[in-house]
Design a protein around this motif. Structure first.
Motif, PDB file in Angstrom:
ATOM      1  N   VAL A   1       1.640   6.313  -8.244  1.00 55.07           N
ATOM      2  CA  VAL A   1       0.563   5.492  -7.677  1.00 55.07           C
ATOM      3  C   VAL A   1       0.681   5.451  -6.154  1.00 55.07           C
ATOM      4  O   VAL A   1      -0.319   5.575  -5.429  1.00 55.07           O
ATOM      5  CB  VAL A   1       0.598   4.072  -8.273  1.00 55.07           C
ATOM      6  CG1 VAL A   1      -0.494   3.208  -7.646  1.00 55.07           C
ATOM      7  CG2 VAL A   1       0.429   4.124  -9.782  1.00 55.07           C
ATOM      8  N   HIS A   2       1.903   5.261  -5.661  1.00 57.08           N
ATOM      9  CA  HIS A   2       2.133   5.241  -4.210  1.00 57.08           C
ATOM     10  C   HIS A   2       1.712   6.561  -3.568  1.00 57.08           C
ATOM     11  O   HIS A   2       1.038   6.589  -2.531  1.00 57.08           O
ATOM     12  CB  HIS A   2       3.615   4.966  -3.949  1.00 57.08           C
ATOM     13  CG  HIS A   2       4.001   5.021  -2.501  1.00 57.08           C
ATOM     14  ND1 HIS A   2       4.397   6.188  -1.891  1.00 57.08           N
ATOM     15  CD2 HIS A   2       4.049   4.069  -1.537  1.00 57.08           C
ATOM     16  CE1 HIS A   2       4.669   5.943  -0.621  1.00 57.08           C
ATOM     17  NE2 HIS A   2       4.475   4.676  -0.385  1.00 57.08           N
ATOM     18  N   GLY A   3       2.102   7.685  -4.179  1.00 57.34           N
ATOM     19  CA  GLY A   3       1.738   8.995  -3.630  1.00 57.34           C
ATOM     20  C   GLY A   3       0.242   9.242  -3.663  1.00 57.34           C
ATOM     21  O   GLY A   3      -0.334   9.791  -2.726  1.00 57.34           O
ATOM     22  N   LEU A   4      -0.422   8.828  -4.769  1.00 57.58           N
ATOM     23  CA  LEU A   4      -1.877   9.007  -4.869  1.00 57.58           C
ATOM     24  C   LEU A   4      -2.591   8.221  -3.779  1.00 57.58           C
ATOM     25  O   LEU A   4      -3.505   8.734  -3.119  1.00 57.58           O
ATOM     26  CB  LEU A   4      -2.349   8.554  -6.252  1.00 57.58           C
ATOM     27  CG  LEU A   4      -3.878   8.551  -6.468  1.00 57.58           C
ATOM     28  CD1 LEU A   4      -4.426   9.964  -6.390  1.00 57.58           C
ATOM     29  CD2 LEU A   4      -4.238   7.900  -7.793  1.00 57.58           C
TER      30      LEU A   4
ATOM     31  N   GLY B   1       5.616 -13.500 -11.109  1.00 58.61           N
ATOM     32  CA  GLY B   1       4.836 -12.343 -11.525  1.00 58.61           C
ATOM     33  C   GLY B   1       4.723 -11.334 -10.403  1.00 58.61           C
ATOM     34  O   GLY B   1       5.349 -11.476  -9.341  1.00 58.61           O
ATOM     35  N   THR B   2       3.928 -10.310 -10.635  1.00 62.47           N
ATOM     36  CA  THR B   2       3.785  -9.208  -9.674  1.00 62.47           C
ATOM     37  C   THR B   2       2.308  -8.902  -9.462  1.00 62.47           C
ATOM     38  O   THR B   2       1.514  -8.945 -10.400  1.00 62.47           O
ATOM     39  CB  THR B   2       4.502  -7.949 -10.185  1.00 62.47           C
ATOM     40  OG1 THR B   2       5.891  -8.244 -10.353  1.00 62.47           O
ATOM     41  CG2 THR B   2       4.340  -6.789  -9.218  1.00 62.47           C
ATOM     42  N   GLN B   3       1.970  -8.603  -8.216  1.00 60.02           N
ATOM     43  CA  GLN B   3       0.615  -8.160  -7.886  1.00 60.02           C
ATOM     44  C   GLN B   3       0.711  -6.801  -7.228  1.00 60.02           C
ATOM     45  O   GLN B   3       1.413  -6.616  -6.233  1.00 60.02           O
ATOM     46  CB  GLN B   3      -0.092  -9.147  -6.956  1.00 60.02           C
ATOM     47  CG  GLN B   3      -1.481  -8.671  -6.515  1.00 60.02           C
ATOM     48  CD  GLN B   3      -2.288  -9.760  -5.828  1.00 60.02           C
ATOM     49  OE1 GLN B   3      -2.052 -10.951  -6.042  1.00 60.02           O
ATOM     50  NE2 GLN B   3      -3.259  -9.375  -5.020  1.00 60.02           N
ATOM     51  N   ALA B   4      -0.008  -5.811  -7.804  1.00 56.35           N
ATOM     52  CA  ALA B   4      -0.073  -4.458  -7.252  1.00 56.35           C
ATOM     53  C   ALA B   4      -1.461  -4.251  -6.669  1.00 56.35           C
ATOM     54  O   ALA B   4      -2.457  -4.306  -7.398  1.00 56.35           O
ATOM     55  CB  ALA B   4       0.214  -3.424  -8.335  1.00 56.35           C
ATOM     56  N   ASP B   5      -1.536  -4.027  -5.359  1.00 60.36           N
ATOM     57  CA  ASP B   5      -2.809  -3.828  -4.662  1.00 60.36           C
ATOM     58  C   ASP B   5      -2.934  -2.366  -4.269  1.00 60.36           C
ATOM     59  O   ASP B   5      -2.127  -1.849  -3.484  1.00 60.36           O
ATOM     60  CB  ASP B   5      -2.894  -4.713  -3.422  1.00 60.36           C
ATOM     61  CG  ASP B   5      -2.942  -6.194  -3.774  1.00 60.36           C
ATOM     62  OD1 ASP B   5      -3.545  -6.523  -4.804  1.00 60.36           O
ATOM     63  OD2 ASP B   5      -2.369  -6.998  -3.015  1.00 60.36           O
ATOM     64  N   LEU B   6      -3.960  -1.712  -4.816  1.00 55.77           N
ATOM     65  CA  LEU B   6      -4.237  -0.310  -4.507  1.00 55.77           C
ATOM     66  C   LEU B   6      -5.467  -0.266  -3.611  1.00 55.77           C
ATOM     67  O   LEU B   6      -6.570  -0.612  -4.037  1.00 55.77           O
ATOM     68  CB  LEU B   6      -4.476   0.475  -5.800  1.00 55.77           C
ATOM     69  CG  LEU B   6      -4.792   1.964  -5.683  1.00 55.77           C
ATOM     70  CD1 LEU B   6      -3.659   2.697  -4.971  1.00 55.77           C
ATOM     71  CD2 LEU B   6      -5.036   2.565  -7.058  1.00 55.77           C
TER      72      LEU B   6
ATOM     73  N   GLY C   1      -5.394   5.871   1.571  1.00 58.80           N
ATOM     74  CA  GLY C   1      -5.370   4.427   1.389  1.00 58.80           C
ATOM     75  C   GLY C   1      -3.961   3.891   1.473  1.00 58.80           C
ATOM     76  O   GLY C   1      -3.150   4.360   2.268  1.00 58.80           O
ATOM     77  N   GLY C   2      -3.643   2.922   0.612  1.00 58.11           N
ATOM     78  CA  GLY C   2      -2.312   2.331   0.647  1.00 58.11           C
ATOM     79  C   GLY C   2      -2.008   1.615  -0.659  1.00 58.11           C
ATOM     80  O   GLY C   2      -2.914   1.312  -1.451  1.00 58.11           O
ATOM     81  N   PHE C   3      -0.739   1.371  -0.882  1.00 57.87           N
ATOM     82  CA  PHE C   3      -0.279   0.691  -2.099  1.00 57.87           C
ATOM     83  C   PHE C   3       0.709  -0.389  -1.681  1.00 57.87           C
ATOM     84  O   PHE C   3       1.718  -0.097  -1.038  1.00 57.87           O
ATOM     85  CB  PHE C   3       0.380   1.699  -3.045  1.00 57.87           C
ATOM     86  CG  PHE C   3       0.859   1.102  -4.335  1.00 57.87           C
ATOM     87  CD1 PHE C   3       0.000   0.395  -5.158  1.00 57.87           C
ATOM     88  CD2 PHE C   3       2.192   1.232  -4.729  1.00 57.87           C
ATOM     89  CE1 PHE C   3       0.438  -0.155  -6.349  1.00 57.87           C
ATOM     90  CE2 PHE C   3       2.644   0.687  -5.920  1.00 57.87           C
ATOM     91  CZ  PHE C   3       1.753  -0.010  -6.735  1.00 57.87           C
ATOM     92  N   ILE C   4       0.396  -1.641  -2.039  1.00 60.79           N
ATOM     93  CA  ILE C   4       1.219  -2.769  -1.617  1.00 60.79           C
ATOM     94  C   ILE C   4       1.608  -3.576  -2.852  1.00 60.79           C
ATOM     95  O   ILE C   4       0.747  -3.983  -3.642  1.00 60.79           O
ATOM     96  CB  ILE C   4       0.465  -3.661  -0.614  1.00 60.79           C
ATOM     97  CG1 ILE C   4       0.109  -2.856   0.651  1.00 60.79           C
ATOM     98  CG2 ILE C   4       1.301  -4.876  -0.241  1.00 60.79           C
ATOM     99  CD1 ILE C   4      -0.723  -3.638   1.647  1.00 60.79           C
TER     100      ILE C   4
ATOM    101  N   SER D   1      -6.738  -4.583  -7.674  1.00 56.57           N
ATOM    102  CA  SER D   1      -5.517  -5.367  -7.885  1.00 56.57           C
ATOM    103  C   SER D   1      -5.212  -5.507  -9.367  1.00 56.57           C
ATOM    104  O   SER D   1      -6.116  -5.754 -10.176  1.00 56.57           O
ATOM    105  CB  SER D   1      -5.658  -6.764  -7.265  1.00 56.57           C
ATOM    106  OG  SER D   1      -5.907  -6.676  -5.877  1.00 56.57           O
ATOM    107  N   VAL D   2      -3.927  -5.330  -9.703  1.00 56.51           N
ATOM    108  CA  VAL D   2      -3.433  -5.560 -11.065  1.00 56.51           C
ATOM    109  C   VAL D   2      -2.366  -6.655 -10.966  1.00 56.51           C
ATOM    110  O   VAL D   2      -1.338  -6.458 -10.313  1.00 56.51           O
ATOM    111  CB  VAL D   2      -2.855  -4.267 -11.674  1.00 56.51           C
ATOM    112  CG1 VAL D   2      -2.289  -4.554 -13.061  1.00 56.51           C
ATOM    113  CG2 VAL D   2      -3.926  -3.180 -11.746  1.00 56.51           C
TER     114      VAL D   2
END
Length: 676
Positions: free
Chosen positions: A503-506, A523-528, A512-515, A466-467
């Motif tokens: 990132v989504h394509g990777l 703010g924003t949270q990017a979950d890989l 896996g998945g990207f949410i 998570s970022v």
């Protein structure tokens, strides 16, 4: 017939004239083993030893006692349906021969061939029969495996510690699915549930006062197909049970399997705290909301997939165009930069533009899920620690960084280089979202998905990276478009709009998945989500490749169907001091090697007509064992899992030299290891 027999021979029964000799000669000419049988008893004896198919003339069976043959055919195992090719007399085809129906009924799997016939016709029918017989052998192997699996299941069923049963829904007082009967139960059922001899018992007879609740619960599993895991008290015996139930497919069987264990001592006190206030209206609203969310995400996934296919194809073509351009500029720069400063500036600018184009294409491929990945177990703790300084320098001093992944984090299955690039993209995006500074938090944790997560993640074990930023955040409309290619909220010239797309394509390519989650002012949270690796991670080696310009001269076979790409690559290789032999396709390359061309290594394009680079490598290694092969590719139409070293287009001379040196050094080390 022996059950272990796997024979591909043909049996020929043609007792008159030269039919047997002629048919046998034709079959052997087609590389089919053939054995002549002089009469029906001999044929049956040969069948017991194994056969793929039988060629028989009409006169051989017209007046013979066919009882033994019929008995043999009727005694075939369930997987077997022996093919026959019946050679009839002139005018004896199926539609004109009254006896044909009798032969068809007797022989079953029979093909009629009217004489005279062309040899090609017989060979074609024989090969079709042989293919059919091979499929029967495969069916036998699957049946054997199935029986072995059933044996293993029964052993597990009888010895497992947990209680297990299979229930079948039957009609009851309230309708067609208002009761169920126990059709299977293991010995542990009684120990955990406290009820003996349940097989054959109906739940309404066993526990009449609580039967409705159990029926409703399992009926929902049967009708929806969704597995369920829950805890419940079996009031009749006072046992607290932890249960899991799933539908036995196909649904027409009306069966549900249940596995459970007694947790009375562990859960008795907690049962009083369970919330039983959930209403039917709330469940319906939740189900409708989930369905609408799933439909929206499905629509979004289909749109992104279409865009991915388009961008992947465009990126492939651009890479083929960039490769000779980059190679030519690189060679010109090496030749004239020292003697002509003006030319050096122009060439350097052109090379920088080509490099930016290469990065843009790489991001297109990342979004399109067409990049070549080298997946392996990755230690995310070590990877994050190694990137700490790079991230700090990239986001600047105005951003506070918090990064503390747990030490016991499991390994993730990923390409470490692409993962580093994706993480850096997310961090830079977070920096841009926090004008004037803020806090950037990078966390990682193990995650288990038990049900499909809103159409994004399949059930399984993952590592979630998570970022999180404290920036301005995004509204719903912006968030919905965030991963679309070329969409950017930055000003002109500040971004390509491909970072999140990559990132989504990777994530999708890795399984896996990207949410993304965000809200204005929050703010924003990017979950890989990355698949958890089954094996432990190995240390990431960060050794720089070095080129020995004085290395030995190599004889290299260069294969590429694009003339411009092949010419540019050949010139780079020759400039490195190597001898180059060019081929415009796989067939030509094979012909050159078969004619005796001595080569030390092969550099081949992947995507070529009629034979791709991986197929060429396989056939070349049948001619020259352990031949080093380097595959260059724009994209492979999906994951490039070749088990071969590869180099992405476009490339410069130094990158080609490094890849070639690593290829030859790896081949040399393998040869030395084999010799020792």
């Amino acid at each position: 017939m022996k059950r272990t027999t796997v024979s591909e021979r043909a049996l020929v029964l043609a007792p008159r004239g030269r039919d047997a000799a002629v048919a046998t000669a034709m079959l052997r000419e087609a590389q089919i083993t053939a054995t002549v049988c002089h009469n029906l008893p001999a044929l049956i004896a040969a069948l017991n030893a194994g056969a793929a198919f039988v060629v028989v003339t009409e006169e051989a069976i017209a007046s013979a006692d066919l009882g033994p043959l019929a008995a043999w055919l009727g005694d075939q195992e369930e997987w077997s349906d022996l093919p026959f090719v019946l050679l009839t007399r002139r005018g004896g085809g199926l539609e004109r021969n009254p006896a044909a129906a009798r032969y068809l009924e007797l022989l079953g799997n029979v093909t009629f061939l009217e004489r005279p016939f062309h040899p090609t016709t017989l060979i074609s029918l024989a090969q079709a029969a042989l293919r059919g017989r091979r499929r029967q052998y495969e069916a036998r192997a699957r049946l054997v495996a199935l029986r072995q699996s059933e044996t293993r299941f029964r052993t597990l069923f009888d010895t497992m510690d947990e209680g297990f049963c299979v229930i079948e829904f039957i009609p009851g007082p309230g309708g067609p699915l208002d009761d169920y009967i126990h059709v299977q139960a293991n010995p542990a059922y009684e120990r955990h549930a406290g009820i003996p001899n349940v097989v054959g018992q109906k739940v309404r007879d066993m526990v009449p006062e609580e039967a409705d609740a159990w029926i409703d619960l399992y009926r929902r599993v049967l009708l929806t197909g969704e597995p369920v895991r829950f805890e419940r008290e079996l009031v009749a015996t006072g046992r607290h049970l932890e249960l899991a139930a799933f539908r036995v497919e196909p649904a027409a069987r009306r069966e549900v399997a249940v596995i459970f264990e007694d947790i009375t001592e562990r859960r008795r006190a907690e049962l009083a705290l369970r919330d039983l206030n959930e209403t039917l209206e709330g469940r319906i609203e939740d189900a409708v909301a989930q369905r609408e969310q799933a439909q929206a995400q499905l629509h979004e996934a289909q749109k992104l997939e279409t865009l991915g296919q388009l961008t992947g194809g465009v990126a492939h073509d651009i890479n083929n165009l960039l490769t000779p351009i980059t190679g030519a500029l690189d060679l010109l720069n090496r030749r004239y930069a020292d003697s002509d400063p003006r030319a050096a500036r122009l060439l350097d600018g052109a090379l920088q533009s080509a490099e930016r184009a290469k990065i843009l294409v790489s991001r297109l491929l990342g979004f399109a899920r067409r990049q070549a990945l080298e997946t392996r177990p990755v230690d995310l703790v070590a990877l994050l620690d190694g990137m700490r300084d790079l991230i700090a320098s990239s986001v600047g001093a105005a951003v506070e960084i918090s990064m503390a992944p747990p030490a016991d984090l499991p390994a993730a299955l990923a390409d470490p280089n692409q993962l580093e690039l994706a993480l850096l993209n997310l961090c830079v995006n977070a920096r841009d979202a926090m004008e004037g500074g803020g806090k950037l938090t990078i966390t990682a944790e193990a995650a288990t998905v038990r049900r499909k997560a809103a159409g994004v993640l399949k059930p399984g074990a993952y590592v979630k990276l998570s970022v999180i930023d404290t920036g301005a955040g995004m509204d719903a409309a912006t968030l919905a478009k965030a991963v679309e290619p070329f969409f950017s909220t930055k000003g002109i010239g500040r971004g390509t709009g491909l970072g999140l797309s990559m990132v989504h394509g990777l994530a999708a390519q890795l399984g896996g998945g990207f949410i993304l989650t965000s809200a204005p002012g929050v703010g924003t949270q990017a979950d890989l989500y990355l698949p958890a690796a089954a094996a432990p991670a190995r240390a990431i080696e960060r050794t720089a490749a070095t080129i020995d310009p004085a290395g030995r001269r190599l004889s290299i076979l260069l294969v590429d169907d694009e003339d411009l790409v092949r010419a540019g690559t050949a010139e780079m290789l020759r400039s490195l001091g190597h001898e180059v032999h060019e081929a415009s396709g796989g067939a030509k390359a094979l012909a050159m090697v078969k004619r005796g061309l001595a080569i030390d290594a092969v550099v081949t394009d992947y995507l070529m007509p009629r034979m791709n680079g991986a197929q060429l490598a396989t056939q070349l290694r049948e001619l020259v064992a352990a031949l080093p092969v380097l595959v260059v590719t724009g994209y492979a139409g999906g994951d490039l899992e070749l088990g071969l070293p590869h180099l992405a287009k476009p490339f410069r001379q130094a990158e080609l030299g490094e890849a070639l040196q690593r290829l030859v050094e790896h081949a040399l080390s393998e040869a030395m290891a084999a010799a020792s």
